[in-house]
Write a protein that holds these residues in place. Structure first.
Motif, PDB file in Angstrom:
ATOM      1  N   ALA A  28       0.856  -1.373  -0.121  1.00  0.00           N
ATOM      2  CA  ALA A  28       0.036  -0.068   0.012  1.00  0.00           C
ATOM      3  C   ALA A  28       0.994   1.104   0.100  1.00  0.00           C
ATOM      4  O   ALA A  28       0.755   2.230  -0.628  1.00  0.00           O
ATOM      5  CB  ALA A  28      -0.949  -0.029   1.350  1.00  0.00           C
ATOM      6  N   SER A  29       1.809   1.212   0.665  1.00  0.00           N
ATOM      7  CA  SER A  29       2.853   2.337   0.691  1.00  0.00           C
ATOM      8  C   SER A  29       3.346   2.709  -0.490  1.00  0.00           C
ATOM      9  O   SER A  29       3.612   3.848  -1.050  1.00  0.00           O
ATOM     10  CB  SER A  29       4.087   2.136   1.722  1.00  0.00           C
ATOM     11  OG  SER A  29       3.343   2.079   3.025  1.00  0.00           O
ATOM     12  N   GLY A  32       0.733   4.216  -2.895  1.00  0.00           N
ATOM     13  CA  GLY A  32       0.521   5.430  -2.520  1.00  0.00           C
ATOM     14  C   GLY A  32       1.676   6.527  -3.020  1.00  0.00           C
ATOM     15  O   GLY A  32       1.235   7.510  -3.473  1.00  0.00           O
ATOM     16  N   ARG A  35       1.159   6.968  -6.901  1.00  0.00           N
ATOM     17  CA  ARG A  35      -0.058   7.724  -7.044  1.00  0.00           C
ATOM     18  C   ARG A  35       0.325   9.112  -6.652  1.00  0.00           C
ATOM     19  O   ARG A  35      -0.228   9.893  -7.711  1.00  0.00           O
ATOM     20  CB  ARG A  35      -1.377   7.317  -6.140  1.00  0.00           C
ATOM     21  CG  ARG A  35      -2.137   6.110  -6.520  1.00  0.00           C
ATOM     22  CD  ARG A  35      -3.257   5.854  -5.860  1.00  0.00           C
ATOM     23  NE  ARG A  35      -3.430   6.229  -4.654  1.00  0.00           N
ATOM     24  CZ  ARG A  35      -3.365   5.038  -3.600  1.00  0.00           C
ATOM     25  NH1 ARG A  35      -3.157   3.809  -4.075  1.00  0.00           N
ATOM     26  NH2 ARG A  35      -3.182   5.266  -2.335  1.00  0.00           N
ATOM     27  N   ARG A  36       0.767   9.369  -5.698  1.00  0.00           N
ATOM     28  CA  ARG A  36       1.076  10.766  -5.368  1.00  0.00           C
ATOM     29  C   ARG A  36       2.168  11.386  -6.661  1.00  0.00           C
ATOM     30  O   ARG A  36       2.123  12.618  -6.754  1.00  0.00           O
ATOM     31  CB  ARG A  36       1.927  10.822  -4.026  1.00  0.00           C
ATOM     32  CG  ARG A  36       0.906  10.583  -2.902  1.00  0.00           C
ATOM     33  CD  ARG A  36       1.404  10.770  -1.720  1.00  0.00           C
ATOM     34  NE  ARG A  36       2.552  10.002  -1.139  1.00  0.00           N
ATOM     35  CZ  ARG A  36       2.407   8.804  -0.633  1.00  0.00           C
ATOM     36  NH1 ARG A  36       1.218   8.258  -0.362  1.00  0.00           N
ATOM     37  NH2 ARG A  36       3.493   8.389  -0.331  1.00  0.00           N
ATOM     38  N   THR A 491      -1.961  13.023   5.737  1.00  0.00           N
ATOM     39  CA  THR A 491      -2.855  11.991   6.025  1.00  0.00           C
ATOM     40  C   THR A 491      -3.350  12.085   7.776  1.00  0.00           C
ATOM     41  O   THR A 491      -2.796  12.621   8.470  1.00  0.00           O
ATOM     42  CB  THR A 491      -2.171  10.871   5.510  1.00  0.00           C
ATOM     43  OG1 THR A 491      -1.041  10.421   6.583  1.00  0.00           O
ATOM     44  CG2 THR A 491      -1.805  10.544   4.213  1.00  0.00           C
ATOM     45  N   ARG A 753      -4.462  10.331  -2.947  1.00  0.00           N
ATOM     46  CA  ARG A 753      -3.283   9.659  -3.302  1.00  0.00           C
ATOM     47  C   ARG A 753      -2.424   9.522  -2.203  1.00  0.00           C
ATOM     48  O   ARG A 753      -1.598   8.543  -2.205  1.00  0.00           O
ATOM     49  CB  ARG A 753      -2.331  10.563  -4.209  1.00  0.00           C
ATOM     50  CG  ARG A 753      -3.111  10.956  -5.372  1.00  0.00           C
ATOM     51  CD  ARG A 753      -2.377  12.113  -6.085  1.00  0.00           C
ATOM     52  NE  ARG A 753      -3.035  12.859  -7.438  1.00  0.00           N
ATOM     53  CZ  ARG A 753      -2.630  13.724  -8.171  1.00  0.00           C
ATOM     54  NH1 ARG A 753      -1.508  14.242  -8.002  1.00  0.00           N
ATOM     55  NH2 ARG A 753      -3.227  14.181  -9.065  1.00  0.00           N
ATOM     56  N   TYR A 754      -2.743   9.867  -1.100  1.00  0.00           N
ATOM     57  CA  TYR A 754      -1.918   9.860   0.072  1.00  0.00           C
ATOM     58  C   TYR A 754      -2.520   8.982   1.121  1.00  0.00           C
ATOM     59  O   TYR A 754      -1.671   8.137   1.892  1.00  0.00           O
ATOM     60  CB  TYR A 754      -1.930  11.279   0.913  1.00  0.00           C
ATOM     61  CG  TYR A 754      -0.876  11.990   0.277  1.00  0.00           C
ATOM     62  CD1 TYR A 754       0.319  12.096   0.712  1.00  0.00           C
ATOM     63  CD2 TYR A 754      -1.459  13.009  -0.566  1.00  0.00           C
ATOM     64  CE1 TYR A 754       1.379  13.320  -0.254  1.00  0.00           C
ATOM     65  CE2 TYR A 754      -0.709  13.835  -1.267  1.00  0.00           C
ATOM     66  CZ  TYR A 754       0.764  14.090  -0.999  1.00  0.00           C
ATOM     67  OH  TYR A 754       1.565  14.941  -1.589  1.00  0.00           O
ATOM     68  N   GLU A 755      -3.914   8.520   1.168  1.00  0.00           N
ATOM     69  CA  GLU A 755      -4.529   7.543   2.092  1.00  0.00           C
ATOM     70  C   GLU A 755      -4.622   6.321   1.450  1.00  0.00           C
ATOM     71  O   GLU A 755      -4.807   6.388   0.193  1.00  0.00           O
ATOM     72  CB  GLU A 755      -5.753   8.311   2.427  1.00  0.00           C
ATOM     73  CG  GLU A 755      -5.926   9.587   3.441  1.00  0.00           C
ATOM     74  CD  GLU A 755      -5.633   9.269   4.792  1.00  0.00           C
ATOM     75  OE1 GLU A 755      -5.232   8.063   5.226  1.00  0.00           O
ATOM     76  OE2 GLU A 755      -5.666   9.829   5.554  1.00  0.00           O
ATOM     77  N   SER A 756      -4.601   5.564   2.300  1.00  0.00           N
ATOM     78  CA  SER A 756      -4.827   4.010   1.706  1.00  0.00           C
ATOM     79  C   SER A 756      -6.278   3.924   1.405  1.00  0.00           C
ATOM     80  O   SER A 756      -7.313   4.988   1.701  1.00  0.00           O
ATOM     81  CB  SER A 756      -4.661   2.979   2.729  1.00  0.00           C
ATOM     82  OG  SER A 756      -5.493   3.062   3.907  1.00  0.00           O
ATOM     83  N   SER A 757      -6.783   2.885   0.591  1.00  0.00           N
ATOM     84  CA  SER A 757      -8.300   2.907   0.109  1.00  0.00           C
ATOM     85  C   SER A 757      -9.015   2.676   1.352  1.00  0.00           C
ATOM     86  O   SER A 757     -10.502   3.064   1.242  1.00  0.00           O
ATOM     87  CB  SER A 757      -8.165   1.317  -0.677  1.00  0.00           C
ATOM     88  OG  SER A 757      -7.879   0.374  -0.050  1.00  0.00           O
ATOM     89  N   SER A 760      -9.495   6.393   3.021  1.00  0.00           N
ATOM     90  CA  SER A 760     -10.293   7.370   1.976  1.00  0.00           C
ATOM     91  C   SER A 760     -11.544   6.884   1.637  1.00  0.00           C
ATOM     92  O   SER A 760     -12.351   7.471   0.823  1.00  0.00           O
ATOM     93  CB  SER A 760      -9.309   7.563   0.724  1.00  0.00           C
ATOM     94  OG  SER A 760      -9.085   6.479  -0.009  1.00  0.00           O
TER      95      SER A 760
END
Length: 774
Positions: A28-29, A32, A35-36, A491, A753-757, A760
Motif C-alpha cells: 500500500a505504501s 501510494g 499515485r502521489r 494524512t 493519493r496519500y490515504e490508503s483505500s 479514504s
C-alpha cells in the motif's frame, strides 16, 4: 475526549498473518507513493524517451568492421628452448598491455599512413550525429585551432590532417578482450562499411609490424648494453671487495667465529652475566643489613619478641642461640618463682636482672652482626660498581664499534650486490651471444574483417530501453526527494502517529462561490436597520446555512458529534478553536461549528477571544464599537455587546481593539473573564471560542482553565509537523483537554493519493448518492 482505537492483532495470531499484514502495508505504501508522484515520474520518463527518439532520428547509421586476433601461448619446440630477450610469458596483464598497444597513437598513425586516411574527408572532418555535430561546431569556433589544440599556424596542413585523422581513428576504435580468453576483438565504427573493414584489418597489421620491430630493436640494443654494463659491474665489484677488507683492517674488527660475531659482543655478554650476579649478591646483603638495623632500631619493650624476630637472621650464630636459650630458661624459672614467692622476692628480682643482662648481650651481639652485614654489603656494592664500570667501558667502545660495523655491513652488502649483478648479467650476456636473435610475435589473426551487411548503430531498442530506465529512475529519485522534503500533514495517520491525537474531521478545500440552497436568509436591507445584527454574506462563513449538504457541512457535524459524545465523560460547554499558525482556518471552523449548533436549535454563542487579531469581529461585526473588552473592564453589561443572527438565533461577542494589547494574556486569565464565562455557561448550551494561534502568542495557554475542550486545526499540505508537535508539547493544558484535530483545506482529489483505500473510503464519490455536494 473521543477515543478511537484501531483493532489490534491477537496475541495468538500466527506469524504468517503478521508478515502478510506487513507485506500489505508495504504494498500500500508503494502504491501510494506511485499515485502521489505519478505525474513527476511520467514527465521524466516522457522527456528521456523523447530525447532518445530525437537522438535516434538525427544520428546517421554507422557500420562496424570486426576482426579478432589471438595471443598464442604455445610455441614450437625450437622456440621453447631459446627465448629471445623481450619475450614475456603470456598472462592476463600481458593481454591487457597488448590491448593498450592496439589503442596507442603509434598504431593509429601507422593506419592513417597505410590507408592514406589523412586525405579522406570522413576522417579529417568527422561529425557523427547530433553530439558529434555539436562538438565539431565548438571546435570550429576557432578556425586557427586543430583538433588536438595546436594552432594551424604552428604545424603544416599535412601534419594537422594526419593528427586529426589519427584522433578520428582512436575515437571510433574499440579494442577489448573476449571474456577471459587470449582473444582480442578489434571493432571500428565508420559511415562506410568497406572503410570499417579496411581500418580494422589495418590495425591488426600495424600491430604485428610494431611488435616485430620492437623485438628486433630490443635484441639489437641488449647485446651492446650488456657488454658495457658487464665491464662496469666488474670494476664496481672489485672496488667493493677491497673497501670491505680495508675497513676491517683500519678499525681492528675481529670476528670470533664464522657467523660474524665480534669479540666485543662476547665480552659484553660475559659482563652482563657477572653484573646480574653482583646485583643479586648486593641486594641479598642489603636485605640482611636492613633487617638487623630494623630490629636494633625498634623500640619493643619485650626482649623475647626481639629475640624471636632475629631467629631467621641468626639461626647459625652460636652466641645468640646460647644466649637466647638461657634467656628463655630464666624466663620460665622467673615465671615459676613469681608464682611461688611473689614478684618482689629477692630471687625473682635477681632472675629478672639476669634476663636483662642477657638481653643486653643479645643486643650487643646483634650490633656486631650488623657491622658484619654492613661490611659485606659494602664489599658487594663495590664489586657491583666495578663490574658496572667495566661493562660501561665495553659498551662505550662497542658503540663506536657498532657504528663502524654498520658501515661494514653496508660495504659488505654493496659488495655482494655488485657480485650478484655481475653474475646475472654475465649469464644473460652468454645466452644472448649463444642464441640467434629471431624476432617473432605471439599474436595471429584468426578472424579477418569483412564489410558488414547491416548497421551497428544507433541501436534503437537499447537506446529507448536505456532512456526509459534512466527516465524512470530519475523520476523516482525526484519523487522520493519531494516525498522526503514533504514535512507537512497529508494524512490522518500522520496526526495519529505524530500528534497522538484523533482526527475528528476532514474539511475539504472550498474554491469559488458557495451554492446556496437556503431560502430563508434575510436580505441586507432588512438587517441593516436592526442594531447589532451579524453581517451576512454569501461566503464560506455561512456555508452551514447556504450549503447544508456539502462535504464541508458534514465534516462540521462530525466535530459536533465528537463534542456531544465527550459530554458523557466530562463537562463540555466551552469549546475553543485554535491552531499552530495564523491563516489555517480556525475562525471559519469556529463560526461554522457555532452556526451548526444554532441551526440545530441549540443555544450557542460565538466569542472572539483573539485579542491580537480579531478576524471574526471584522467579518461578522465590522461596525462594532464595543465588545468583549468593555464587558471585562466593567464598562458595559454583556447584553449590550451581543450581536445576533435573526435567522439562526446565533449570538456573537465581538472584540474591538483600538490599539495593540501587550497584556492580552493577563486579560484572558483574569477573574473578570472567568466570571463572564460563568454567565455564558448559565445562558448557553455551547460557547464556541475563537482563540489566537499557539505559536505566535501565549494567550491560548492563559485560558486553559476556562475551556472544557480544544479543537486543534491543522491545514492540509501547509502546517509543518515539527511546529505542530512543538506547540502542543509546550501547551500541556491544551493537549490534555484536546477534543481532536481537524484537518482543514483538504484537496480531496489529491488526498486520495496519500490515504490508503480503507482510510479514504468515507470521502469518495459514492457518497454523492446521499446528497453530498462539493
Amino acid at each position: 475526549m473521543l477515543q478511537i482505537h484501531k483493532p489490534q492483532p491477537r496475541p495468538d495470531a500466527p506469524a504468517s498473518t503478521s508478515e502478510a499484514e506487513s507485506l500489505a502495508q508495504l504494498y500500500a505504501s508503494i502504491l501510494g507513493f506511485l499515485r502521489r508522484r505519478l505525474s513527476i515520474i511520467a514527465f521524466a520518463l516522457g522527456c528521456f524517451v523523447i530525447l532518445a527518439v530525437v537522438y535516434i532520428k538525427l544520428t546517421p547509421p554507422t557500420f562496424a568492421g570486426h576482426a579478432v586476433l589471438i595471443m598464442d601461448s604455445h610455441k614450437t619446440q625450437f622456440f621453447q628452448q631459446q627465448q629471445p630477450l623481450g619475450d614475456l610469458p603470456i598472462d592476463s596483464p600481458t593481454v591487457d598491455t597488448q590491448i593498450e598497444i592496439l589503442n596507442s597513437e603509434n598504431i593509429a598513425l601507422s593506419v592513417v599512413k597505410r590507408l592514406h586516411l589523412d586525405q579522406d574527408p570522413e576522417f579529417i572532418y568527422p561529425s557523427s550525429g547530433v553530439i558529434g555535430g555539436i562538438l565539431g561546431f565548438l571546435k570550429n569556433l576557432n578556425p586557427f585551432r586543430g583538433s588536438d589544440g595546436v594552432t594551424a599556424s604552428a604545424v603544416s596542413d599535412d601534419s594537422w590532417h594526419s593528427r586529426t585523422a589519427m584522433g578520428t581513428v582512436l575515437g571510433h576504435l574499440a579494442v577489448k578482450r573476449i571474456g577471459f580468453t587470449y582473444a582480442i576483438s578489434i571493432d571500428y565504427q565508420s559511415l562506410n562499411p568497406d572503410r570499417a573493414a579496411q581500418v580494422a584489418n589495418a590495425v591488426a597489421d600495424a600491430y604485428f609490424d610494431d611488435v616485430l620491430e620492437a623485438k628486433y630493436e630490443t635484441t639489437r640494443r641488449a647485446a651492446g648494453w650488456l657488454q658495457d654494463r658487464l665491464k662496469e659491474l666488474r670494476e664496481q665489484s672489485q672496488t667493493a671487495d677491497r673497501a670491505v677488507v680495508d675497513f676491517k683492517t683500519k678499525h681492528n674488527i675481529v670476528n670470533v667465529d664464522n657467523n660474524g660475531r665480534l669479540l666485543n659482543e662476547q665480552q659484553i655478554g660475559e659482563l652482563n652475566t657477572a653484573l646480574v650476579q653482583a646485583r643479586a649478591q648486593t641486594a641479598e646483603a642489603q636485605a640482611r643489613l636492613q633487617r638487623v638495623q630494623q630490629i636494633l632500631a625498634s623500640d619493643d619493650p619485650d626482649p623475647a619478641s626481639s629475640a624471636a624476630a632475629t631467629v631467621t637472621d641468626t639461626l647459625h650464630n652460636e652466641v645468640i642461640t646460647r644466649l637466647r636459650q638461657q634467656y628463655l630458661e630464666l624466663g620460665a624459672k622467673e615465671a615459676d618463682w613469681t608464682a611461688r614467692y611473689g614478684r618482689n622476692h629477692l630471687a625473682v628480682v635477681n632472675l629478672r636482672n639476669q634476663r636483662h643482662e642477657i638481653r643486653l648481650s643479645i643486643l650487643d651481639e646483634l650490633r656486631r652482626i650488623a657491622e658484619t652485614y654492613k661490611s659485606e654489603f659494602e664489599i658487594a656494592k663495590a664489586r657491583q660498581d666495578s663490574v658496572q664500570k667495566s661493562l660501561d667501558d665495553i659498551v662505550a667502545k662497542s658503540q663506536t664499534m657498532n657504528e663502524a660495523q654498520v658501515t661494514l655491513h653496508n660495504l659488505d652488502s654493496s659488495s655482494q650486490s655488485y657480485r650478484s649483478l655481475y653474475d646475472n648479467f654475465l649469464q644473460k650476456y652468454m645466452e644472448s651471444v649463444q642464441q640467434q636473435s629471431f624476432p617473432i610475435t605471439e599474436a595471429r589473426l584468426i578472424t579477418q574483417a569483412t564489410p558488414p551487411l547491416g548497421k551497428s548503430g544507433p541501436k534503437s531498442t537499447q537506446i529507448l530501453i536505456l532512456a526509459a530506465l534512466v527516465g524512470l529512475t530519475f523520476g523516482l529519485g525526484i519523487g522520493l526527494l519531494r516525498e522526503i522534503a514533504d514535512r507537512v500533514f497529508r494524512t490522518t495517520a500522520q496526526i495519529h502517529e505524530r500528534l497522538h491525537a484523533e482526527c475528528i474531521a476532514l474539511l475539504p478545500l472550498i474554491k469559488g462561490e458557495i451554492k446556496s440552497v437556503s431560502r430563508e436568509r434575510p436580505k441586507r436591507a432588512e438587517t441593516a436597520a436592526v442594531p447589532r445584527v451579524i453581517a451576512r454574506k454569501q461566503d464560506l462563513f455561512w456555508i452551514m446555512a447556504d450549503s447544508p449538504f456539502s462535504r464541508f457541512a458534514e465534516s462540521i457535524r462530525s466535530i459536533k458529534v465528537a463534542a456531544d459524545l465527550n459530554r458523557g465523560t466530562k463537562l463540555n460547554n466551552v469549546v475553543a478553536i485554535t491552531s499552530s499558525l495564523p491563516n489555517e482556518g480556525k475562525s471559519t471552523i469556529a463560526m461554522a461549528l457555532a452556526q451548526h449548533v444554532a441551526l440545530g436549535g441549540g443555544k450557542a454563542v460565538l466569542v472572539d477571544c483573539d485579542l491580537r487579531n480579531p478576524s471574526l469581529t471584522r467579518k461578522l461585526a465590522p461596525r462594532a464599537t464595543k465588545g468583549f473588552l468593555e464587558v471585562i473592564w466593567g464598562k458595559l453589561p454583556l447584553s449590550e455587546v451581543l450581536w445576533k443572527d435573526p435567522a439562526t438565533n446565533l449570538a456573537f461577542v465581538p472584540t474591538v481593539v483600538r490599539g495593540r494589547l501587550a497584556d492580552s494574556s493577563n486579560i484572558l486569565s483574569s477573574d473578570q473573564t472567568q466570571k463572564l464565562f460563568e454567565k455564558l455557561r448559565a445562558a448557553y448550551d455551547y460557547i464556541i471560542v475563537d482563540l489566537s494561534p499557539l505559536a505566535p502568542v501565549v494567550d491560548v495557554r492563559a485560558m486553559t482553565h476556562l475551556v472544557d475542550s480544544f479543537v486543534f486545526v491543522v491545514e492540509w499540505g501547509r502546517t509543518n509537523i515539527e511546529i505542530a508537535e512543538h506547540v502542543l508539547s509546550g501547551a500541556p493544558g491544551v493537549y490534555e483537554n484536546l477534543l481532536g484535530v481537524v484537518l482543514n483545506k483538504v484537496n480531496m482529489k489529491v488526498f486520495a493519493r496519500y490515504e490508503s483505500s480503507r482510510e479514504s473510503y468515507y470521502y469518495n464519490r459514492h457518497f454523492a448518492r446521499y446528497g453530498y455536494t462539493d
